[in-house]
Design a protein around this motif. Sequence first.
Motif: not given
Length: 709
Positions: A57, A259, A263, A415, A417, A420, A467
Amino acid sequence: VGGAWTPSSVLTTPSSPSPSPQSPSSNEDHIRPGVGGAHHPASKMWNGLSTNLSKHTCRFSDWPWPEDASTFPSAEEMHNYLESYADAFLATSPSCNFQLECKVFNVEQLPGSSSSQPGMQEANNNYKVEWTDLSTQTTHSRDFGGVVVASGFFHTPRWPSFLKNREDYEENSKKPQLMHSSEYRSHRSFQDKNVAVIGASFSAFEIAADISRSASRVVNLSPSIPWVLPRWIPTMQPLQSASADEKKDITTMTILPIDLALYQRTRPYPQIPETVSLTPEDCLKRHQYLRSLVGHKQRQSPLGEPTNREEPAFVAISDEFLDLVREGKVEVVHGRLVGVDKDGTLQISDSQALSDIDHIICCSGYTSQSHNFLSPDMLSTLDYDVGDGFCPTILAWDTLHPSLPGLAFCGMHRGAYMGIMELQARLAAGVMSGSLLLEEEQLQSAMKTSQTIRNFTPRAQFPHFDYPGFIDTLSKLCYGDDFPKYNRDVGDLVVPAFYQPDDELSRKCQLEMREEIERGQDGSRMPKVVLQSILGKWSFDRHIVHLKTKKVERIHGTVKYSKYWERSLDDDDTNGNEMFKHDTKDNPVLYREDGLYEFSPTQKFEVFREYEYECKHDSLEIYFVEGGKRALLFLSLKFVPEAAETKFANDDGYWVKATSDHLCIKDLYSATFRVKLNGLSASEVIIKYRVKGPAKDYESTTILKPQWS
């Protein structure tokens, strides 16, 4: 202007503005050229800190980590990764002119640049940017067609509510020294001190755990109760070795980075619209899920569990904190710090008080600093609220504003990041270059979503807590339905590498995810999870059955598995010190058994024994302890999860098993360990020994049940 990675200020002036891997600072002492930012060796990271989320991630989609990178990279590894990314994509780019060591103090919109489309006006300069070159102490001004604000969230420390800033705290010889978590560097600075750590999130729990290695007393003042999870999480996943038809029916315990466990898709791609509000029923389901991961460990600790299950669940990630609390190495006081008296007493909400504290570490977060350089008119257009650390600006996708053409925000996200941030950068570059046109309806809908996020109560832990939904939304804006090509189904893992057009990289990532799941199922990660799950106090009942005579002997009593222990050593070893002080973070686990041996109805003896348990690679090794010191290896256990049919799965936990043999001269000990896991907590342990030798032929069965203090 700025960036998400370093407490440096940078002015970026390419022909087409691009986001920069740097970030600004209002404190000139903090300005350092170079990338790395929060992960820069001279920044806000303390020694030994690693990421909360895995390298899968914490990466950019088109720049894989080196194969030997840690699963949870250290600050140094993150810095090196970012430097390598900058060297590959930025250092040789003729269109990027990075002006480092520049303090931007004003960005203002030029007259006539307002538009409903946030792209740059053709051949127009939209903004004046003013900055100070700190190397020459000269002031400069220049007009630009576009500006990217990439200053991030982690800049200006936020202090407890009774303090406006650090200067309001008047220190004297009796009051504790005050510092913010951003100043923390090493536990060694607090040797034999009494320390209060303020906060109930990531930094607070990690610093409390770290500082306990040196401090005499550590007290965590916790204004709320999150669910505390380690970096590795056991979950139930389809068995990878099963056939395609069997996978839907057969699951097994799978240990994954946190994660990858959290996620996963709950809906097929695209998981839109993004979920931005939670009903009480949503909150209850989330709490139940997190509780199933934690097990009983947190409920039976002084920290306790969240009480209002109809409000959003919060999570803190720490491998050590909860066990330290359970063993009494970190105290927890529930309440909010409301003041410090002149005599040094800490005043806590609900009329509580705490005295004899030498240091206070405030893990109270950060505030935005956009008001330090954006003009008042721009701040008004952005509906900027400096006091709102949750959602300080109203923006479409946290990136664009319809009334500010040529302006974009990148990395203004709390979060997970990196994925994103990269898609925000692609969105900004596409709009600014004119290659991506957005409909007015899209922009206005996204602005309403931003307003909903700000206004909705009770607030979730992060503004964009969904997410997969948020990253799918950004990807659809940038790529349409073309990407991701893989991992689009319910239950699939969501990572940044799938959100880019290079099919080779995407396939490589898909293989990495498959291998990650296979490693999570092969038992190699089991020893650490099992060892953490059994920490604490147990009652035990042992029956020894002599197979030839049928005689039964019984031993019963208590067992304590303790990680944070110190052992007295001989005078020669301690040089006169009563206790050998050492770092307990990497301690083996000490097994201490105290019981009553019922040899016969008339013969009973008090007995004890000790072992040391230690994880070595993919095994859990058990050593004899003799005379207070580790002796020979007894057993080497390799655990195997037991597969279960999904249709018969229940909430009663799942068993893992290990076997090992030990030859003691002529006696063979065949051991079987079975541990029943409820999430991260063991609810039962069964240890069996079949012992055969010239004078021995017996079976010993020990059942351990947890004791709740």
